[in-house]
Design an enzyme around this catalytic site. Structure first.
Site, PDB file in Angstrom:
ATOM      1  N   PRO A   9     133.125  62.209  88.562  1.00  0.00           N
ATOM      2  CA  PRO A   9     134.411  61.262  88.429  1.00  0.00           C
ATOM      3  C   PRO A   9     135.747  61.287  87.429  1.00  0.00           C
ATOM      4  O   PRO A   9     134.823  60.746  86.091  1.00  0.00           O
ATOM      5  CB  PRO A   9     134.151  59.724  89.102  1.00  0.00           C
ATOM      6  CG  PRO A   9     132.541  60.099  89.404  1.00  0.00           C
ATOM      7  CD  PRO A   9     132.165  61.474  88.535  1.00  0.00           C
ATOM      8  N   ASN A  10     136.955  61.095  87.628  1.00  0.00           N
ATOM      9  CA  ASN A  10     137.983  60.825  86.713  1.00  0.00           C
ATOM     10  C   ASN A  10     138.161  62.059  85.720  1.00  0.00           C
ATOM     11  O   ASN A  10     139.042  61.839  84.484  1.00  0.00           O
ATOM     12  CB  ASN A  10     137.838  59.498  86.072  1.00  0.00           C
ATOM     13  CG  ASN A  10     137.775  58.597  87.084  1.00  0.00           C
ATOM     14  OD1 ASN A  10     138.767  58.493  87.615  1.00  0.00           O
ATOM     15  ND2 ASN A  10     136.985  57.810  87.494  1.00  0.00           N
ATOM     16  N   ARG A  17     143.800  60.239  80.678  1.00  0.00           N
ATOM     17  CA  ARG A  17     143.128  59.170  80.726  1.00  0.00           C
ATOM     18  C   ARG A  17     143.085  58.522  79.869  1.00  0.00           C
ATOM     19  O   ARG A  17     142.066  59.416  79.016  1.00  0.00           O
ATOM     20  CB  ARG A  17     142.272  59.358  81.358  1.00  0.00           C
ATOM     21  CG  ARG A  17     141.594  58.554  81.546  1.00  0.00           C
ATOM     22  CD  ARG A  17     139.579  59.391  82.207  1.00  0.00           C
ATOM     23  NE  ARG A  17     139.087  58.006  82.003  1.00  0.00           N
ATOM     24  CZ  ARG A  17     137.630  57.737  82.626  1.00  0.00           C
ATOM     25  NH1 ARG A  17     136.735  60.192  82.609  1.00  0.00           N
ATOM     26  NH2 ARG A  17     136.722  57.191  82.521  1.00  0.00           N
ATOM     27  N   TYR A  22     139.619  59.569  75.313  1.00  0.00           N
ATOM     28  CA  TYR A  22     139.037  60.445  75.352  1.00  0.00           C
ATOM     29  C   TYR A  22     139.818  62.037  75.221  1.00  0.00           C
ATOM     30  O   TYR A  22     139.645  63.252  74.941  1.00  0.00           O
ATOM     31  CB  TYR A  22     138.776  60.832  77.087  1.00  0.00           C
ATOM     32  CG  TYR A  22     138.144  60.108  77.712  1.00  0.00           C
ATOM     33  CD1 TYR A  22     136.696  60.451  77.343  1.00  0.00           C
ATOM     34  CD2 TYR A  22     138.800  58.865  78.285  1.00  0.00           C
ATOM     35  CE1 TYR A  22     135.792  59.007  78.244  1.00  0.00           C
ATOM     36  CE2 TYR A  22     137.570  57.826  78.752  1.00  0.00           C
ATOM     37  CZ  TYR A  22     136.568  58.015  78.439  1.00  0.00           C
ATOM     38  OH  TYR A  22     135.061  57.320  79.382  1.00  0.00           O
ATOM     39  N   ASN A  74     128.756  66.470  83.042  1.00  0.00           N
ATOM     40  CA  ASN A  74     128.787  64.937  82.437  1.00  0.00           C
ATOM     41  C   ASN A  74     129.230  64.850  83.963  1.00  0.00           C
ATOM     42  O   ASN A  74     130.505  64.771  84.875  1.00  0.00           O
ATOM     43  CB  ASN A  74     129.823  64.890  81.992  1.00  0.00           C
ATOM     44  CG  ASN A  74     130.701  64.282  81.037  1.00  0.00           C
ATOM     45  OD1 ASN A  74     129.986  62.712  81.577  1.00  0.00           O
ATOM     46  ND2 ASN A  74     131.909  63.975  80.266  1.00  0.00           N
ATOM     47  N   ALA A  77     130.845  58.188  84.548  1.00  0.00           N
ATOM     48  CA  ALA A  77     130.446  56.539  85.382  1.00  0.00           C
ATOM     49  C   ALA A  77     129.376  57.088  85.903  1.00  0.00           C
ATOM     50  O   ALA A  77     128.599  55.961  86.109  1.00  0.00           O
ATOM     51  CB  ALA A  77     131.665  56.490  86.010  1.00  0.00           C
ATOM     52  N   HIS A  80     125.420  56.462  84.698  1.00  0.00           N
ATOM     53  CA  HIS A  80     125.552  54.576  84.677  1.00  0.00           C
ATOM     54  C   HIS A  80     124.505  54.626  86.038  1.00  0.00           C
ATOM     55  O   HIS A  80     123.252  53.087  85.948  1.00  0.00           O
ATOM     56  CB  HIS A  80     126.205  54.377  83.917  1.00  0.00           C
ATOM     57  CG  HIS A  80     127.173  54.712  83.002  1.00  0.00           C
ATOM     58  ND1 HIS A  80     126.278  55.053  81.865  1.00  0.00           N
ATOM     59  CD2 HIS A  80     127.860  55.008  82.811  1.00  0.00           C
ATOM     60  CE1 HIS A  80     127.377  55.529  80.876  1.00  0.00           C
ATOM     61  NE2 HIS A  80     128.208  55.748  81.707  1.00  0.00           N
ATOM     62  N   ASP A  87     118.046  62.948  90.969  1.00  0.00           N
ATOM     63  CA  ASP A  87     117.061  63.441  91.687  1.00  0.00           C
ATOM     64  C   ASP A  87     117.373  64.898  91.625  1.00  0.00           C
ATOM     65  O   ASP A  87     116.415  65.694  92.322  1.00  0.00           O
ATOM     66  CB  ASP A  87     116.193  62.744  92.356  1.00  0.00           C
ATOM     67  CG  ASP A  87     116.026  61.397  92.252  1.00  0.00           C
ATOM     68  OD1 ASP A  87     115.079  61.126  91.795  1.00  0.00           O
ATOM     69  OD2 ASP A  87     115.471  60.736  93.519  1.00  0.00           O
ATOM     70  N   GLU A  98     122.997  67.104  79.438  1.00  0.00           N
ATOM     71  CA  GLU A  98     124.509  66.019  79.814  1.00  0.00           C
ATOM     72  C   GLU A  98     125.411  66.122  78.337  1.00  0.00           C
ATOM     73  O   GLU A  98     124.466  66.231  77.073  1.00  0.00           O
ATOM     74  CB  GLU A  98     122.751  64.912  80.406  1.00  0.00           C
ATOM     75  CG  GLU A  98     123.619  63.892  79.772  1.00  0.00           C
ATOM     76  CD  GLU A  98     123.059  62.444  80.066  1.00  0.00           C
ATOM     77  OE1 GLU A  98     122.291  62.951  79.597  1.00  0.00           O
ATOM     78  OE2 GLU A  98     123.955  60.788  79.876  1.00  0.00           O
ATOM     79  N   HIS A 100     128.427  63.883  76.896  1.00  0.00           N
ATOM     80  CA  HIS A 100     129.531  63.184  77.276  1.00  0.00           C
ATOM     81  C   HIS A 100     130.686  63.025  76.077  1.00  0.00           C
ATOM     82  O   HIS A 100     129.848  63.353  74.706  1.00  0.00           O
ATOM     83  CB  HIS A 100     129.082  61.525  77.300  1.00  0.00           C
ATOM     84  CG  HIS A 100     127.977  61.257  78.126  1.00  0.00           C
ATOM     85  ND1 HIS A 100     128.548  60.709  79.723  1.00  0.00           N
ATOM     86  CD2 HIS A 100     126.673  60.770  78.432  1.00  0.00           C
ATOM     87  CE1 HIS A 100     127.683  60.542  80.276  1.00  0.00           C
ATOM     88  NE2 HIS A 100     125.928  60.769  79.448  1.00  0.00           N
ATOM     89  N   ARG A 107     129.948  52.171  72.643  1.00  0.00           N
ATOM     90  CA  ARG A 107     130.516  51.794  73.873  1.00  0.00           C
ATOM     91  C   ARG A 107     130.099  50.486  74.790  1.00  0.00           C
ATOM     92  O   ARG A 107     129.328  50.049  73.875  1.00  0.00           O
ATOM     93  CB  ARG A 107     131.040  52.431  74.887  1.00  0.00           C
ATOM     94  CG  ARG A 107     131.923  53.768  74.088  1.00  0.00           C
ATOM     95  CD  ARG A 107     132.753  54.534  75.282  1.00  0.00           C
ATOM     96  NE  ARG A 107     133.822  54.490  75.716  1.00  0.00           N
ATOM     97  CZ  ARG A 107     134.468  54.630  76.710  1.00  0.00           C
ATOM     98  NH1 ARG A 107     133.855  55.759  77.190  1.00  0.00           N
ATOM     99  NH2 ARG A 107     134.799  53.763  78.056  1.00  0.00           N
ATOM    100  N   ARG A 111     127.592  51.264  79.953  1.00  0.00           N
ATOM    101  CA  ARG A 111     127.655  52.546  79.579  1.00  0.00           C
ATOM    102  C   ARG A 111     126.111  53.154  78.963  1.00  0.00           C
ATOM    103  O   ARG A 111     126.232  54.366  78.452  1.00  0.00           O
ATOM    104  CB  ARG A 111     128.271  53.206  78.685  1.00  0.00           C
ATOM    105  CG  ARG A 111     129.718  52.845  79.365  1.00  0.00           C
ATOM    106  CD  ARG A 111     130.967  53.420  79.194  1.00  0.00           C
ATOM    107  NE  ARG A 111     132.138  52.372  79.088  1.00  0.00           N
ATOM    108  CZ  ARG A 111     132.643  52.926  80.318  1.00  0.00           C
ATOM    109  NH1 ARG A 111     132.644  53.774  81.016  1.00  0.00           N
ATOM    110  NH2 ARG A 111     134.167  52.429  80.820  1.00  0.00           N
TER     111      ARG A 111
HETATM  112  C1  DQA Z   1     131.537  59.560  79.794  1.00  0.00           C
HETATM  113  C2  DQA Z   1     131.533  58.215  79.712  1.00  0.00           C
HETATM  114  C3  DQA Z   1     130.908  57.211  80.479  1.00  0.00           C
HETATM  115  O1  DQA Z   1     130.617  55.876  80.541  1.00  0.00           O
HETATM  116  C4  DQA Z   1     132.888  57.381  81.435  1.00  0.00           C
HETATM  117  O2  DQA Z   1     131.982  56.605  83.118  1.00  0.00           O
HETATM  118  C5  DQA Z   1     133.218  58.679  81.783  1.00  0.00           C
HETATM  119  C6  DQA Z   1     133.141  59.205  80.352  1.00  0.00           C
HETATM  120  C7  DQA Z   1     132.150  60.734  78.988  1.00  0.00           C
HETATM  121  O3  DQA Z   1     132.485  61.597  78.462  1.00  0.00           O
HETATM  122  O4  DQA Z   1     132.355  60.115  77.521  1.00  0.00           O
HETATM  123  O5  DQA Z   1     133.843  59.025  82.327  1.00  0.00           O
HETATM  124  O6  DQA Z   1     130.517  60.895  80.443  1.00  0.00           O
END
Ligand code: DQA
Length: 152
Positions: A9-10, A17, A22, A74, A77, A80, A87, A98, A100, A107, A111
């Site tokens: 997401p996002n 953003r 980021y 990635n 959010a 968390h 699963d 994974e 980030h 942070r 997180r």
């Molecule tokens: C993130 C870190 C997450 O806590 C956050 O919600 C994101 C981006 C990162 O790539 O730093 O959306 O996964």
């Protein structure tokens, strides 16, 4: 061999953003850079982004039948909160990394816990968009080792 990259997401809003956290690169720029590097190394690569948890679970499950050999994710959010993504990763049993962009450990407290980390091969965190490139290098290494093992 095929690598699937999943963005949560996002992350479709990268570039707009919170650029102080980021960075200025758009998601399509990150994907393009990864595609170039994957191709140079003889790998196919596919990208998926969704703002919806269930769609991400579906994309992970589909990896069982669509020729995917490894997953870079990635979960944003959902890192968390999402037991269902955790699963799904555990269920498909494909090499998974994974990623980030930000250093989540530095942070907010919420997180600092990842539900995903215990079921992946490894986590790359905090190098900005370069985290994706590092994850791709690691995935190529893992898949090349697997390939070599199969040829023995
Ligand atoms: C993130 C870190 C997450 O806590 C956050 O919600 C994101 C981006 C990162 O790539 O730093 O959306 O996964």
């Amino acid at each position: 061999m095929k690598i699937k990259v999943i963005h949560g997401p996002n992350l479709n809003l990268l570039g707009i953003r919170e650029p102080n956290i980021y960075g200025p690169l758009k998601l399509e720029d990150i994907n393009k850079n990864m595609e170039t590097f994957a191709k140079q190394n003889g790998f196919d690569i596919e990208f998926f982004q969704s703002n919806h948890e269930g769609d991400i679970v579906d994309a992970i499950q589909e990896s069982l039948t669509d020729g995917t050999n490894g997953i870079i994710i990635n979960p944003a959010a959902l890192t968390h909160t999402s037991i269902s993504i955790r699963d799904a990763i555990a269920a498909v049993r494909l090499p998974t990394i994974e990623v980030h962009i930000s250093n989540t450990a530095a942070r907010e407290e919420f997180r600092q816990k990842s539900l995903i980390s215990p079921v992946v091969a490894g986590t790359i965190t905090g190098f900005g968009p370069f985290s994706y490139h590092l994850a791709l290098i690691a995935m190529i290494q893992i898949l090349n080792e697997l390939k070599q093992g199969q040829n023995k």
